[in-house]
Scaffold this motif. Structure first.
Motif, mmCIF file in Angstrom:
data_model
loop_
_atom_site.group_PDB
_atom_site.id
_atom_site.type_symbol
_atom_site.label_atom_id
_atom_site.label_comp_id
_atom_site.label_asym_id
_atom_site.label_seq_id
_atom_site.Cartn_x
_atom_site.Cartn_y
_atom_site.Cartn_z
ATOM 1 N N TRP A 59 0.889 -1.099 0.091
ATOM 2 C CA TRP A 59 -0.010 -0.046 -0.322
ATOM 3 C C TRP A 59 0.866 1.722 0.392
ATOM 4 C CZ3 TRP A 59 -1.174 4.050 3.396
ATOM 5 C CH2 TRP A 59 -1.891 4.661 2.570
ATOM 6 N N LEU A 60 1.828 0.691 1.093
ATOM 7 C CA LEU A 60 3.256 2.068 1.011
ATOM 8 C C LEU A 60 2.954 2.816 -0.647
ATOM 9 C CD1 LEU A 60 4.428 1.480 4.692
ATOM 10 C CD2 LEU A 60 3.214 3.937 3.588
ATOM 11 N N TYR A 61 3.851 1.522 -1.382
ATOM 12 C CA TYR A 61 4.333 1.719 -2.286
ATOM 13 C C TYR A 61 3.436 2.279 -3.588
ATOM 14 C CZ TYR A 61 9.423 0.722 -1.956
ATOM 15 O OH TYR A 61 10.593 1.257 -1.497
ATOM 16 N N TRP A 62 2.144 1.619 -3.048
ATOM 17 C CA TRP A 62 1.077 2.017 -4.414
ATOM 18 C C TRP A 62 0.782 3.319 -4.519
ATOM 19 C CZ3 TRP A 62 -4.524 2.526 -2.930
ATOM 20 C CH2 TRP A 62 -5.270 2.778 -4.011
ATOM 21 N N ARG A 63 0.829 4.165 -3.161
ATOM 22 C CA ARG A 63 -0.106 5.277 -2.463
ATOM 23 C C ARG A 63 1.001 6.170 -2.967
ATOM 24 N NH1 ARG A 63 -1.604 8.866 -1.748
ATOM 25 N NH2 ARG A 63 -3.289 10.145 -1.227
ATOM 26 N N TYR A 64 2.206 5.907 -2.484
ATOM 27 C CA TYR A 64 3.544 7.257 -2.315
ATOM 28 C C TYR A 64 4.507 6.742 -3.490
ATOM 29 C CZ TYR A 64 0.345 8.319 2.157
ATOM 30 O OH TYR A 64 -0.685 8.298 2.854
ATOM 31 N N TYR A 250 -4.746 -5.633 -8.057
ATOM 32 C CA TYR A 250 -4.834 -3.960 -6.662
ATOM 33 C C TYR A 250 -3.247 -4.358 -6.286
ATOM 34 C CZ TYR A 250 -5.285 -1.216 -2.910
ATOM 35 O OH TYR A 250 -6.182 -0.837 -1.607
ATOM 36 N N PRO A 252 -1.159 -3.945 -3.561
ATOM 37 C CA PRO A 252 -1.110 -3.969 -1.567
ATOM 38 C C PRO A 252 -1.325 -5.345 -1.984
ATOM 39 C CG PRO A 252 -1.868 -1.696 -2.582
ATOM 40 C CD PRO A 252 -1.900 -2.799 -3.746
#
Length: 409
Positions: A59-64, A250, A252
């Motif tokens: 999620w961190l890599y996908w979001r930021y 998706y 994550p």
């Protein structure tokens, strides 16, 4: 001072600065991973959190993450064809992702993390000092500083920084452009790690072998086996990565599912020695003969961990696979367990990374002249039998890299 002298002085200072930053990052990484691995080994229940840790990293890599998600391949692409700066956030993101991977039991390494931190910090420093036109060489120096610092092998780090760009031996263009800055950065990175009081693992191989003809023959034979192991790992790693991306849109969800599988396998098989870096398993391979399945188990779990999208590196697990495979041969090959483990240690890494010269130099640095000579032959043979597939998909054929360099002149 003449203009040429000023430029040279500026580049020496910049390369040294890159090395110091890469060394500080490597020291932080080593300390953090030592803590993460020790904590997990004392609390096996942490393995149950690997799926959620994977989701968090994904999620961190996908979001930021943005372009930082490209990892090592983004760095190689920016060296080949510079477009825009490597994001500085790559350094903290990959550090956090790697620590979480190890803390909760994923099977991964640290070289990729050190290289990414070193290169992203190098690109930032080059821009800060108005050296954007020399970004390619700064990135090479960042790779060298990170590699040399994290493994305590400054000569290898320098060679790796210029050799990893292309498949098919070192291009003279890379040597002319980057060897000097890579040497400065790699030695500065290694010195910085030592000054921070951080120590590297030592490997004991026992008595050095005699360099007689039969030993050279067996080194070449073993190299064939090591090359096939490297090819198997690279193929499986890329195949699983492609499969996760195809099956799970998706991002994550990929490390969540992969982390579940890794945790079930380690817990169900009581295979705790394959979690994290696996340094105890490497040392055990130098001390005694390993069962044949040990290297295969580390190979499968590492390919699954990294293919699912966890962060870390491939090189330390490759050391594990090679050392374990080498020690397995002790009953068949008339060389000691320690020597065979050393040969596999260097050869599987060099074949999978398509960096045979770096493998030869690493063997010399870590194991001495006579062992290094035999390991060097194993490295070259392994490289020749591993095929064009490697762990870095953005490496270019050497002639393509040479053509690109000539066109920029």
């Amino acid at each position: 001072m003449p203009e040429t002298g000023k430029k040279l002085l500026a580049w020496v200072a910049l390369a040294a600065g890159i090395g110091v930053l890469a060394g500080l990052a490597s020291a932080l990484l080593i300390v953090a991973l030592n803590w993460a691995n020790a904590t997990r080994e004392s609390h096996h229940w942490l393995l149950a959190g690997l799926p959620l840790a994977g989701f968090a990293v994904g999620w961190l890599y996908w979001r930021y993450g943005g372009r930082a998600a490209g990892g090592n391949n983004l760095i190689l692409e920016e060296i080949h064809t510079p477009t825009e700066a490597v994001p500085l956030r790559m350094a903290p993101l990959v550090l956090l992702g790697t620590v979480l991977t190890h803390l909760f039991g994923g099977s991964a390494g640290r070289e990729g993390t050190a290289v990414q931190m070193g290169a992203s910090l190098a690109d930032w420093l080059a821009g800060l000092f108005g050296q954007k036109q020399m970004r390619r060489v700064a990135l090479m120096a960042g790779i060298a500083g990170g590699f040399g610092g994290v493994f305590g092998t400054p000569w290898t780090g320098a060679i790796f920084g210029v050799e990893v760009l292309a498949v098919g031996w070192v291009g003279w263009n890379s040597v002319l452009e980057g060897l000097g800055p890579c040497l400065i950065a790699s030695f500065a990175g290694d010195l910085t790690v030592h000054l921070m009081g951080v120590h590297h693992t030592e490997y004991h191989i026992g008595a050095a072998p005699a360099l007689v003809p039969i030993h050279w023959v067996w080194a070449a034979v073993a190299g064939v086996v090591f090359g096939l192991i490297a090819r198997l790992f690279s193929t499986l790693h890329h195949g699983l990565s492609h499969l996760f991306k195809k099956m799970l849109a998706y991002p994550p969800m990929r490390p969540l599912v992969g982390g579940t599988l890794v945790a079930l396998l380690i817990w169900g098989l009581r295979a705790w020695q394959f979690a994290g870096l696996g340094v105890p398993g490497i040392l055990a391979s130098f001390d005694g003969q390993q069962p044949w399945w040990v290297w295969a188990a580390k190979l499968g779990l590492t390919a699954l961990t990294l293919g699912a999208g966890f962060k870390g590196g491939e090189v330390t697990p490759l050391f594990f696979m090679g050392a374990a495979a080498g020690s397995t041969m002790a009953g068949l090959v008339p060389l000691s367990v320690g020597v065979l483990a050393a040969m596999g240690f260097a050869a599987v890494f060099s074949a999978a990374a398509n960096t045979p010269l770096a493998g030869v130099v690493m063997a010399m640095e870590l194991f001495g002249g006579r062992v290094g000579a035999l390991a060097g032959l194993a490295c070259v043979t392994a490289y020749l039998f591993s095929g064009p597939v490697g762990i870095y998909s953005s490496q270019l054929p050497i002639m393509v890299r040479w053509k690109m360099w000539m066109e920029k002149k």
